[in-house]
Design an enzyme around this catalytic site. Structure first.
Site, PDB file in Angstrom:
ATOM      1  N   LYS A   1       2.433  13.102  -6.240  1.00 55.10           N
ATOM      2  CA  LYS A   1       2.062  13.141  -4.824  1.00 55.10           C
ATOM      3  C   LYS A   1       2.627  14.350  -4.105  1.00 55.10           C
ATOM      4  CE  LYS A   1       0.462   8.508  -4.276  1.00 55.10           C
ATOM      5  NZ  LYS A   1       0.695   7.143  -3.829  1.00 55.10           N
TER       6      LYS A   1
ATOM      7  N   ARG B   1       3.481   2.745 -10.534  1.00 52.69           N
ATOM      8  CA  ARG B   1       2.096   3.171 -10.794  1.00 52.69           C
ATOM      9  C   ARG B   1       2.101   4.665 -11.104  1.00 52.69           C
ATOM     10  NH1 ARG B   1      -2.150   5.448  -8.015  1.00 52.69           N
ATOM     11  NH2 ARG B   1      -4.211   4.599  -8.440  1.00 52.69           N
TER      12      ARG B   1
HETATM   13  N1  HH2 Z   1      -1.930   5.741  -4.683  1.00 55.96           N
HETATM   14  C1  HH2 Z   1      -3.185   6.194  -4.908  1.00 55.96           C
HETATM   15  C2  HH2 Z   1      -4.234   5.287  -5.153  1.00 55.96           C
HETATM   16  N2  HH2 Z   1      -3.998   3.955  -5.175  1.00 55.96           N
HETATM   17  N3  HH2 Z   1      -2.502   2.127  -4.988  1.00 55.96           N
HETATM   18  C3  HH2 Z   1      -1.271   1.667  -4.750  1.00 55.96           C
HETATM   19  N4  HH2 Z   1      -1.034   0.348  -4.760  1.00 55.96           N
HETATM   20  N5  HH2 Z   1      -0.221   2.512  -4.489  1.00 55.96           N
HETATM   21  C4  HH2 Z   1      -0.377   3.860  -4.452  1.00 55.96           C
HETATM   22  O1  HH2 Z   1       0.622   4.583  -4.183  1.00 55.96           O
HETATM   23  C5  HH2 Z   1      -1.683   4.400  -4.690  1.00 55.96           C
HETATM   24  C6  HH2 Z   1      -2.744   3.475  -4.951  1.00 55.96           C
HETATM   25  C7  HH2 Z   1      -3.456   7.655  -4.920  1.00 55.96           C
HETATM   26  O2  HH2 Z   1      -3.289   8.193  -6.190  1.00 55.96           O
HETATM   27  P1  HH2 Z   1      -4.456   8.480  -7.248  1.00 55.96           P
HETATM   28  O3  HH2 Z   1      -5.106   7.230  -7.695  1.00 55.96           O
HETATM   29  O4  HH2 Z   1      -3.875   9.313  -8.320  1.00 55.96           O
HETATM   30  O5  HH2 Z   1      -5.456   9.423  -6.462  1.00 55.96           O
HETATM   31  P2  HH2 Z   1      -6.876   9.198  -5.768  1.00 55.96           P
HETATM   32  O6  HH2 Z   1      -6.710   8.219  -4.654  1.00 55.96           O
HETATM   33  O7  HH2 Z   1      -7.241  10.585  -5.274  1.00 55.96           O
HETATM   34  O8  HH2 Z   1      -7.836   8.681  -6.798  1.00 55.96           O
END
Ligand code: HH2
Length: 272
Positions: free
Chosen positions: A218, A252
């Site tokens: 992040k 995660r």
């Molecule tokens: N962060 C992201 C997406 N979903 N869910 C939870 N519970 N907690 C988090 O911190 C969280 C989440 C963002 O990360 P990522 O899935 O890598 O990216 P994107 O939203 O661009 O797909």
């Protein structure tokens, strides 16, 4: 135990590792890399081989500035992957849409990870009726605009109060207390300093229930170190170790193997 649809995940031994499978063209760190069902299931298989306890499958990016996608498009992306990966281990579906959650559960998911904290009563109903595990996450605003000057008087107290209220709403809707995991939502309507304050203050959130954190790659890690998105692994592992010491029970991450080593050592060094 984290109760997930007739089964349980043991939260008492070491923090669990949730491996991220983004079936999206535009996720902030891995958009487009696993957008075909075959590539996404292959990633799922690799993450389980590396030791993932749960897989989190998502079909809509919630990165800052992201535009929403339709439920039909989200389902088209994730359903074959949920079906293909469900024999590998427990599946979480990263969605805030009740229809998408219901169909993903029918296809084999046993956890709903909702970045809007089960705000939608229809989502609470689906989760209660199906007896799935839930992740209730805090987000200030919505992805399109959430990073436009977020402000809090006391970020830790406000996030903890929000999560407590949403967990109470969930339980009133019939979701079991031990099905609920709470998440401060790092990066979702927070400045770099807010994210650091939340990790430092995680203990007071952990008093409300088991806590999941997502620090993987992040931007607050980039703000601290200057590292580009693909070069933030060490930074994320440092944050993970401190989060574990401060009570996180689920991490995660995109990087399962390294995170599993980190949580194992951090747990061994944490006095209970
Ligand atoms: N962060 C992201 C997406 N979903 N869910 C939870 N519970 N907690 C988090 O911190 C969280 C989440 C963002 O990360 P990522 O899935 O890598 O990216 P994107 O939203 O661009 O797909």
């Amino acid at each position: 135990m984290w109760r997930i649809r007739g089964a349980g995940l043991d939260l008492s031994k070491r923090p669990l590792v949730m491996g991220i499978v983004n079936v999206t063209p535009d996720s902030f760190s891995d958009g487009g890399k696993h957008a075909s069902p075959e590539a996404a299931v292959a990633l799922a298989r690799r993450l389980v081989a590396e030791g993932a306890d749960v897989l989190d499958i998502g079909g809509e990016s919630t990165r800052p500035g992201a535009e929403p996608v339709s439920a039909d498009e989200e389902l088209r992306r994730i359903l074959p992957v949920v079906q293909g990966a469900s024999r590998l281990g427990p599946i979480s579906v990263d969605t805030y849409k009740a229809d998408v959650a219901a169909k993903a559960i029918d296809a084999g998911a046993s956890i709903v990870n909702d970045v809007t904290g089960l705000r939608d009563p229809a989502m609470r109903r689906v989760c209660a009726e199906r007896g799935v595990g839930v992740v209730i996450m805090h987000m200030k605003g919505e992805p399109r605009t959430m990073q436009e000057a977020p402000s809090y008087a006391d970020v830790v107290a406000e996030v903890a109060a929000f999560l407590r209220t949403r967990a109470d709403d969930a339980m009133r809707a019939g979701i079991a207390r031990d099905a609920i995991v709470l998440d401060p939502g790092l990066g979702f309507g927070k400045s770099p300093e807010h994210n650091l304050a939340l990790i430092r203050g995680l203990r007071s959130i952990a008093e409300c229930g088991p806590v999941l954190v997502g620090v993987s790659r992040k931007s607050f890690l980039g703000a601290l170190t200057g590292a580009a998105v693909h070069d933030r692994l060490a930074a994320g592992l440092a944050a993970t170790a401190v989060a574990v010491q401060n009570g996180a029970r689920v991490i995660r991450t995109h990087d399962v193997k390294e995170t599993l080593q980190t949580v194992t050592v951090a747990q061994a060094l944490t006095e209970e």
